[in-house]
Design a protein around this motif. Structure first.
Motif, PDB file in Angstrom:
ATOM      1  N   GLU A   1       0.952  -1.273  -0.086  1.00  0.00           N
ATOM      2  CA  GLU A   1       0.027  -0.041   0.019  1.00  0.00           C
ATOM      3  C   GLU A   1       0.829   1.316  -0.016  1.00  0.00           C
ATOM      4  N   SER A   2       2.151   1.043  -0.203  1.00  0.00           N
ATOM      5  CA  SER A   2       2.977   2.414  -0.123  1.00  0.00           C
ATOM      6  C   SER A   2       3.223   3.083  -1.319  1.00  0.00           C
ATOM      7  N   LEU A   3       3.437   4.389  -1.375  1.00  0.00           N
ATOM      8  CA  LEU A   3       3.561   5.151  -2.529  1.00  0.00           C
ATOM      9  C   LEU A   3       4.957   4.996  -3.059  1.00  0.00           C
ATOM     10  N   VAL A   4       5.877   4.600  -2.143  1.00  0.00           N
ATOM     11  CA  VAL A   4       7.326   4.604  -2.689  1.00  0.00           C
ATOM     12  C   VAL A   4       8.042   3.627  -1.725  1.00  0.00           C
ATOM     13  N   ALA A   5       8.515   2.500  -2.234  1.00  0.00           N
ATOM     14  CA  ALA A   5       9.369   1.577  -1.567  1.00  0.00           C
ATOM     15  C   ALA A   5      10.794   1.452  -2.214  1.00  0.00           C
TER      16      ALA A   5
ATOM     17  N   THR B   1      33.526  -1.032  11.120  1.00  0.00           N
ATOM     18  CA  THR B   1      32.748  -2.083  11.893  1.00  0.00           C
ATOM     19  C   THR B   1      31.138  -1.890  11.516  1.00  0.00           C
ATOM     20  N   ALA B   2      30.726  -0.840  11.343  1.00  0.00           N
ATOM     21  CA  ALA B   2      29.391  -0.813  10.794  1.00  0.00           C
ATOM     22  C   ALA B   2      29.336  -1.056   9.387  1.00  0.00           C
ATOM     23  N   GLY B   3      30.170  -0.651   8.789  1.00  0.00           N
ATOM     24  CA  GLY B   3      29.985  -1.112   7.208  1.00  0.00           C
ATOM     25  C   GLY B   3      30.177  -2.460   7.055  1.00  0.00           C
ATOM     26  N   ARG B   4      30.979  -3.304   7.601  1.00  0.00           N
ATOM     27  CA  ARG B   4      31.116  -4.759   7.738  1.00  0.00           C
ATOM     28  C   ARG B   4      29.566  -5.376   7.640  1.00  0.00           C
ATOM     29  N   ALA B   5      28.859  -4.812   8.731  1.00  0.00           N
ATOM     30  CA  ALA B   5      27.790  -5.385   9.409  1.00  0.00           C
ATOM     31  C   ALA B   5      26.650  -4.789   8.693  1.00  0.00           C
ATOM     32  N   LEU B   6      26.444  -3.814   8.066  1.00  0.00           N
ATOM     33  CA  LEU B   6      25.422  -3.528   7.302  1.00  0.00           C
ATOM     34  C   LEU B   6      25.094  -3.906   6.083  1.00  0.00           C
ATOM     35  N   ARG B   7      24.175  -4.737   5.545  1.00  0.00           N
ATOM     36  CA  ARG B   7      23.551  -5.609   4.678  1.00  0.00           C
ATOM     37  C   ARG B   7      22.752  -4.674   3.535  1.00  0.00           C
ATOM     38  N   SER B   8      21.943  -4.149   4.087  1.00  0.00           N
ATOM     39  CA  SER B   8      21.060  -3.072   3.185  1.00  0.00           C
ATOM     40  C   SER B   8      19.959  -2.286   4.078  1.00  0.00           C
ATOM     41  N   THR B   9      19.262  -1.397   3.323  1.00  0.00           N
ATOM     42  CA  THR B   9      18.379  -0.471   3.956  1.00  0.00           C
ATOM     43  C   THR B   9      17.020  -0.576   3.023  1.00  0.00           C
ATOM     44  N   GLU B  10      15.873  -0.762   3.689  1.00  0.00           N
ATOM     45  CA  GLU B  10      14.688  -0.744   3.123  1.00  0.00           C
ATOM     46  C   GLU B  10      14.025   0.544   3.619  1.00  0.00           C
ATOM     47  N   VAL B  11      13.380   1.391   2.810  1.00  0.00           N
ATOM     48  CA  VAL B  11      12.410   2.677   2.922  1.00  0.00           C
ATOM     49  C   VAL B  11      11.124   2.428   2.321  1.00  0.00           C
ATOM     50  N   ARG B  12      10.148   3.058   3.023  1.00  0.00           N
ATOM     51  CA  ARG B  12       8.658   2.974   2.423  1.00  0.00           C
ATOM     52  C   ARG B  12       8.358   4.234   2.827  1.00  0.00           C
ATOM     53  N   LEU B  13       7.198   4.600   2.023  1.00  0.00           N
ATOM     54  CA  LEU B  13       6.390   5.859   2.309  1.00  0.00           C
ATOM     55  C   LEU B  13       5.140   5.802   1.706  1.00  0.00           C
ATOM     56  N   LYS B  14       4.086   6.121   2.669  1.00  0.00           N
ATOM     57  CA  LYS B  14       2.793   5.929   2.548  1.00  0.00           C
ATOM     58  C   LYS B  14       1.949   6.969   3.005  1.00  0.00           C
ATOM     59  N   LEU B  15       0.913   7.578   2.188  1.00  0.00           N
ATOM     60  CA  LEU B  15      -0.028   8.798   2.581  1.00  0.00           C
ATOM     61  C   LEU B  15      -1.467   8.122   2.554  1.00  0.00           C
ATOM     62  N   ASP B  16      -2.067   8.715   3.828  1.00  0.00           N
ATOM     63  CA  ASP B  16      -3.291   8.655   4.044  1.00  0.00           C
ATOM     64  C   ASP B  16      -4.079   9.740   4.365  1.00  0.00           C
ATOM     65  N   GLN B  17      -5.290   9.819   4.812  1.00  0.00           N
ATOM     66  CA  GLN B  17      -6.152  11.050   4.979  1.00  0.00           C
ATOM     67  C   GLN B  17      -5.597  11.665   6.344  1.00  0.00           C
TER      68      GLN B  17
ATOM     69  N   ALA C   1      -2.236  11.047   7.812  1.00  0.00           N
ATOM     70  CA  ALA C   1      -0.485  11.503   7.890  1.00  0.00           C
ATOM     71  C   ALA C   1      -0.003  10.869   6.841  1.00  0.00           C
ATOM     72  N   ALA C   2       1.294  11.237   6.453  1.00  0.00           N
ATOM     73  CA  ALA C   2       2.422  10.559   5.743  1.00  0.00           C
ATOM     74  C   ALA C   2       3.056   9.598   6.748  1.00  0.00           C
ATOM     75  N   ARG C   3       3.424   8.516   6.331  1.00  0.00           N
ATOM     76  CA  ARG C   3       4.235   7.720   7.325  1.00  0.00           C
ATOM     77  C   ARG C   3       5.222   6.825   6.469  1.00  0.00           C
ATOM     78  N   ALA C   4       6.520   7.026   6.847  1.00  0.00           N
ATOM     79  CA  ALA C   4       7.693   6.380   6.260  1.00  0.00           C
ATOM     80  C   ALA C   4       8.312   5.662   7.437  1.00  0.00           C
ATOM     81  N   THR C   5       8.906   4.393   6.889  1.00  0.00           N
ATOM     82  CA  THR C   5       9.504   3.488   7.764  1.00  0.00           C
ATOM     83  C   THR C   5      10.852   3.247   6.946  1.00  0.00           C
ATOM     84  N   ALA C   6      11.914   2.904   7.766  1.00  0.00           N
ATOM     85  CA  ALA C   6      13.276   2.540   7.433  1.00  0.00           C
ATOM     86  C   ALA C   6      13.601   1.521   8.165  1.00  0.00           C
ATOM     87  N   LEU C   7      14.385   0.383   7.497  1.00  0.00           N
ATOM     88  CA  LEU C   7      14.948  -0.696   8.209  1.00  0.00           C
ATOM     89  C   LEU C   7      16.583  -1.023   7.809  1.00  0.00           C
TER      90      LEU C   7
END
Length: 576
Positions: free
Chosen positions: A253-257, A281-297, A299-305
């Motif tokens: 249901e996201s506008l952008v992923a 240390t952080a770079g070796r451990a970081l695998r990826s990042t997921e970002v999502r944005l959804k709009l509804d009546q 609020a706009a809600r974004a999540t990142a992992l």
């Protein structure tokens, strides 16, 4: 000119037609570069909940005077898009709207900039841009110690820095469901001079313009490259692709992923910096990042992992044992459960990424003299909850203040006198790590002595102890220069609380400021737009401030470690 307009319109179709309900996303994704550092899926179903909210926001912004297109501003988004596409000879309702309904897929490939030469890096590390003076039409340059620098060396280093740009290639690909509607739109553009030339060696492929083509009757591919001469060569490569392509995120249901690989940092770091970042240390451990944005009546809600693997819990920002506390009535405020986790992590990262920087050298000099570890003796003192406030003024100036809990207030009182003489050099050293990134840390790492590094510093930086009053032990950093920002920073202890602020008065205010509970998180930032505009609305202008009030009420952003990853959430609430 008409031919140019036609090509632009064809690219607009590539951006707007977006899949038209096709369910074969993998078939479309094969035309993206499989080495993409970032892949993005965008919902262009014009009838979806996301786009209904975009239409409502547009109409409200026009009513409140926040959008002005000149003599006439269309009151609806449909009208605005109709006016935009009419200049290309197309109709939004008849030609573009039938093509909307699916998912636009983008792939971004980044080649980091070449590193600076050792000589240029040394010059720029010493160069204080804020101390430059122009006399008789000639520029005079100085280092952070106030000593003159060779103009030719400085200007040569600056030219080399300006020429260092990452190379970015973006590919857009999708498959339309209604081939007839696409052909009708392209037919109108051909009447205006749009190319439709067969591409030799690729069955059913036609070139519509530089880097833009159509495969068969329904698949559009566009390549945007920094080197325009390579756009057609890259287009051929993408049209001929037969592999699976990169894995695309599911939109739901996201506008952008979006899915970002760690190598996307090459858009900001040069090759050597990227290698160091990925080897940290952080770079070796970081695998990826997921970002999502959804709009509804509501609020706009974004999540990142941010997906980490192998980092210990004490290296991640964990939520505290209880709720955070935020001051009420402030336009911009933030709170952290355990500030030392953030500042220690950042200081360690700075040591790994920039081992030869002034900051690292001067911190190591302090450590050697005092027989201490900067992170342990200073940063880990801030092991409790903290909060900060940011107060933009009507004249564009910005005041800030922060209060944090100390693990051992008595030990910090004894330590401050010892490290005060070294603080100016450490602050100046931090400036060499990049002002843009440091400025963004103000709200999440405001309560350590590193904070003033968010501002550009002059050679005259000095630290003096202010006259004591009761339980106060305050120090004033002067010689700061930031144009609209404060020219000094006050820090130290008031009672058992550590404070840092842009003035002694604000330091005393935050020391006594009342707070209220906020939802649990490692770090949380809150924006109250009504309170913010009350202070800074005049700087934005009456029309803009009115439109902001009509559109948004507030925003919350938080981040915390969860199951070995870092999860971020953002919510922008619409005004009612």
């Amino acid at each position: 000119m008409r031919r140019l307009v036609a090509i632009i319109a064809a690219v607009a179709i590539c951006v707007a037609s977006a899949g038209c309900g096709s369910s074969d996303g993998a078939e479309t994704a094969r035309h993206l570069d499989p080495r993409s550092d970032a892949v993005v899926a965008i919902d262009l179903d014009y009838a979806s909940a996301n786009w209904k909210q975009v239409k409502r926001l547009y109409a409200r912004a026009v009513r409140e005077g926040g959008l002005d297109a000149g003599e006439f501003t269309p009151p609806t988004l449909n009208g605005a898009l109709e006016a935009l596409t009419s200049s290309t000879g197309l109709s939004f309702a008849d030609d573009i709207l039938p093509l909307l309904g699916g998912t636009l897929q983008l792939g971004v490939r980044t080649e980091p900039a070449p590193p600076l030469s050792a000589s240029a890096r040394d010059v720029l590390e010493r160069f204080d841009s804020n101390a430059t003076r122009v006399t008789g039409g000639r520029s005079r340059y100085f280092d952070y110690d106030g000593k003159p620098m060779d103009p030719q060396e400085v200007e040569s280093a600056l030219r080399e820095q300006d020429m260092r740009q990452p190379s970015t290639t973006v590919t857009a690909a999708y498959r339309v469901a209604d081939a007839d509607a696409l052909e009708r739109a392209l037919g109108k553009l051909r009447d205006q001079g749009l190319e439709s030339t067969p591409i030799a060696g690729i069955d059913g492929a036609r070139r519509l313009g530089k880097g833009v083509g159509v495969l068969g009757d329904d698949t559009l591919v566009a390549v945007l490259a920094d080197d325009e001469d390579q756009a057609d060569a890259l287009l051929r490569e993408r049209l001929k692709a037969t592999g699976d392509g990169p894995a695309m995120p599911e939109l739901g249901e996201s506008l952008v992923a979006a899915h970002l690989a760690p190598t996307v940092l090459g858009a900001w770091l040069d090759r050597e910096e990227l290698q160091r970042a990925l080897a940290s240390t952080a770079g070796r451990a970081l695998r990826s990042t997921e970002v999502r944005l959804k709009l509804d009546q509501e609020a706009a809600r974004a999540t990142a992992l941010m997906d980490f693997e192998g980092l210990a819990d004490d290296e991640l920002p964990l939520p505290g044992p209880g709720p955070l506390a935020l001051p009420s009535g402030e336009g911009v405020s933030s709170a952290s459960a355990d500030q030392s986790r953030t500042t220690v992590f950042l200081a360690r990262l700075a040591r790994e990424l920039y081992p030869d920087s002034r900051f690292v050298r001067r911190v190591e000099r302090l450590e050697a003299r005092e027989g201490l570890k900067f992170e342990d003796a200073v940063l880990r003192q801030f092991s409790g909850p903290s909060f900060s406030v940011l107060r933009p003024g009507r004249d564009g100036s910005v005041a800030f203040g922060a209060r944090s809990t100390l693990r051992d207030p008595a030990a910090m009182r004894a330590l401050l006198d010892r490290i005060a003489p070294d603080l100016p050099g450490i602050l100046e050293g931090l400036q060499g790590l990049g002002a843009t990134g440091l400025t963004s840390l103000l709200l999440v790492a405001p309560d350590a002595p590193l904070t003033p590094a968010a501002f550009a510093l002059l050679a005259g930086v000095d630290v003096r102890k202010l006259a004591a009053a009761g339980s106060e032990q305050l120090y004033e950093v002067t010689g700061l220069e930031n144009g609209s920002g404060p020219n000094r920073v006050v820090y130290g202890l008031i009672g058992d609380a550590f404070v840092v602020a842009s003035s002694a008065e604000l330091a005393r205010e935050v020391a006594a400021m009342r707070t209220e509970p906020a939802p649990e998180a490692a770090t949380r930032v809150r924006v109250d737009f009504a309170a913010l505009l009350e202070r800074a609305g005049g700087w934005l202008g009456e029309d803009t401030a009115r439109a902001v009030r009509a559109l948004v009420a507030g925003a919350d952003v938080n981040a915390s470690a969860k199951d070995g990853d870092v999860v971020g959430e953002a919510e922008v609430r619409w005004a009612r």
